[in-house]
Scaffold this motif. Sequence first.
Motif, PDB file in Angstrom:
ATOM      1  N   LEU A 190       7.583   3.051  10.020  1.00  7.18           N
ATOM      2  CA  LEU A 190       7.414   2.259   8.527  1.00  7.18           C
ATOM      3  C   LEU A 190       7.492   0.670   9.302  1.00  7.18           C
ATOM      4  O   LEU A 190       6.510   0.124   8.243  1.00  7.18           O
ATOM      5  N   LEU A 191       8.217  -0.208   9.736  1.00  8.44           N
ATOM      6  CA  LEU A 191       8.807  -1.795   9.395  1.00  8.44           C
ATOM      7  C   LEU A 191       6.911  -2.332  10.100  1.00  8.44           C
ATOM      8  O   LEU A 191       7.001  -3.828  10.153  1.00  8.44           O
ATOM      9  N   GLU A 192       6.639  -1.776  10.796  1.00  9.18           N
ATOM     10  CA  GLU A 192       5.350  -1.887  11.604  1.00  9.18           C
ATOM     11  C   GLU A 192       4.134  -1.353  11.149  1.00  9.18           C
ATOM     12  O   GLU A 192       2.424  -2.011  11.760  1.00  9.18           O
TER      13      GLU A 192
ATOM     14  N   LEU B 189       5.582  -1.113  -2.567  1.00  5.95           N
ATOM     15  CA  LEU B 189       4.199  -1.627  -2.278  1.00  5.95           C
ATOM     16  C   LEU B 189       3.484  -2.036  -0.766  1.00  5.95           C
ATOM     17  O   LEU B 189       2.404  -1.232  -0.088  1.00  5.95           O
ATOM     18  N   ASN B 190       4.875  -3.052   0.705  1.00  7.10           N
ATOM     19  CA  ASN B 190       3.513  -3.086   1.560  1.00  7.10           C
ATOM     20  C   ASN B 190       3.618  -1.355   2.402  1.00  7.10           C
ATOM     21  O   ASN B 190       3.326  -1.997   3.552  1.00  7.10           O
ATOM     22  N   GLN B 191       5.132  -0.883   2.683  1.00 15.56           N
ATOM     23  CA  GLN B 191       5.301  -0.238   3.695  1.00 15.56           C
ATOM     24  C   GLN B 191       5.245   0.896   3.503  1.00 15.56           C
ATOM     25  O   GLN B 191       4.668   1.663   4.174  1.00 15.56           O
ATOM     26  N   LEU B 192       5.810   1.724   2.912  1.00 19.45           N
ATOM     27  CA  LEU B 192       6.036   2.816   2.372  1.00 19.45           C
ATOM     28  C   LEU B 192       5.151   4.123   1.625  1.00 19.45           C
ATOM     29  O   LEU B 192       4.719   4.396   2.646  1.00 19.45           O
ATOM     30  N   SER B 193       4.038   3.218   1.626  1.00 15.37           N
ATOM     31  CA  SER B 193       2.779   3.338   0.423  1.00 15.37           C
ATOM     32  C   SER B 193       2.323   3.554   1.734  1.00 15.37           C
ATOM     33  O   SER B 193       1.085   4.311   2.037  1.00 15.37           O
ATOM     34  N   ASP B 194       1.698   2.687   2.709  1.00 14.64           N
ATOM     35  CA  ASP B 194       1.374   3.087   3.822  1.00 14.64           C
ATOM     36  C   ASP B 194       1.636   4.541   5.084  1.00 14.64           C
ATOM     37  O   ASP B 194       0.731   4.510   5.761  1.00 14.64           O
ATOM     38  N   TYR B 195       2.687   4.084   4.863  1.00 13.72           N
ATOM     39  CA  TYR B 195       3.430   4.795   6.359  1.00 13.72           C
ATOM     40  C   TYR B 195       3.349   6.386   5.599  1.00 13.72           C
ATOM     41  O   TYR B 195       2.385   7.322   6.101  1.00 13.72           O
ATOM     42  N   PHE B 196       3.646   6.933   4.268  1.00 14.68           N
ATOM     43  CA  PHE B 196       3.084   8.150   3.928  1.00 14.68           C
ATOM     44  C   PHE B 196       1.379   8.451   4.164  1.00 14.68           C
ATOM     45  O   PHE B 196       1.281   9.373   3.855  1.00 14.68           O
TER      46      PHE B 196
END
Length: 484
Positions: free
Chosen positions: A174-176, A317-324
Amino acid sequence: MSLSTILKSWRQSDNDSYDNKLTPEDAVACAKILENCEMFQKVPPELLVTVVDRMTVRHVNQNEKFVFQGQPCDRFYLLEQGEIVRKHFDEASGKKHVVKFEMKASSINTMRILSGAPYHNTISCVSKGGCKLYEMKRTDFIDLLKRNPDLSIYIADGLSEALKQGSKKFVTPLLEQQQQDLNVPVVAIAAGIESYYRSALNAQLNAHLSGVKSPQWFPNMHVQVPVRIAYITGFKGLRAMLENWVDPDEEPAQPVPFIQQWRLVAAIAPGIIMTPIASILEASNAGHLNSEPLLTKRWMRGFVPRMGREIVFGLGLNQLSDYFEERWYPILHGSIDSDEDKSDGNRIGSRSAASRKKVEQDSVLANAVGSLMAGVVAGYFSHIPHNMSTYKLLEPNKSYGELYRAFVQKSVPSLVREEIRHWSNPKAKAMAETVTATLFPRGLVLRTTQIVGSFIILNGTINFLYGVESKKLRSMMALGHGSY
């Protein structure tokens, strides 16, 4: 004859080109890995020994890269000791992904050694004590196949079985998650479009919370649009700056705890830094209920809970969107490498038009689904801080305790209120009302809809415009390649 029996009398062939020959112990360890390797699992012992005979030993230090994406595959490896990490840079999106194989991962690039196609990932050792590998050059491997034609048949049989069962997926934590290179005009265009959507939904949400209908859906847009552009560009720009400031790929000497702490700081810092701009945006919509001067008093009302909301918004916006998005793309597309396998990796633009269109459609859909899921999560967890900041903005003379009690009274559903009306214990009634209002707050659906829409508009527009630029670049490269 069994493999162990053959190895008892084994001695590596004399070859001056082998600088790091195998010891008898290495030969046994190498043979065991080969037996469990997808590519060699069907090879009989007498032929497997000929493969062992061509292998050499290689030691790699911690954080040392030994395979580089895009370079021709000139050898394959067997991992005997240590741990590795694979990272793939996606040129279409500009993002870097951690790659994980669900098939056995002790072999590295065995499937690419046949064609010599460019490496798909950059691979490095992450073990503290380094990694021990066995390697074979492609020239030796091709020569081995020519000398032993039956070996090709056994290899094809093993690969066929492995491919039926194997799959690969992106699993960046997630944070990467790392964003594509910042394109300020693209982000500004997306933010400008989204600012009108956000203003309309914010007016509706404020009316829902306060009970007073806003006279305008788009008030002070001469302030809102440029401030919203600065706000979203700030989120994206701060993310890029903080990610590049301490990049684990570029600064491998940094200790793991520091990297983990820095990633957390980089994830929450944009929300903290952008809170003043968010406050001005929020105050622009509240002039009909708060007559305080916008730039001297009104924007500061509800600052602390708004900071909590902005941290959640930034994470979404910065992490969860890319994660999913990263996890949904393989589900929608079927396979990360399916298009690459159908094309000739040595030619630019060899992928079919239908295949490219499928990739583009699946990318858009995965981006939308990822934004939707991230918006639902961020909308839910940011709603209470949003309500408190909004109430404080609309009623600055009341304390947060008074505002929260008022919020609870407005948020308790009539069904719950009717159910607990006859309870004799007032503390139990108050607790039930507080828990219900906190878990299912007033305006939750509208707030979540606002966040979901904002994420879809922002991420969708950014990815679309980024894709347009990427297409232009690929076309230019194809034209340049064809001119030679």
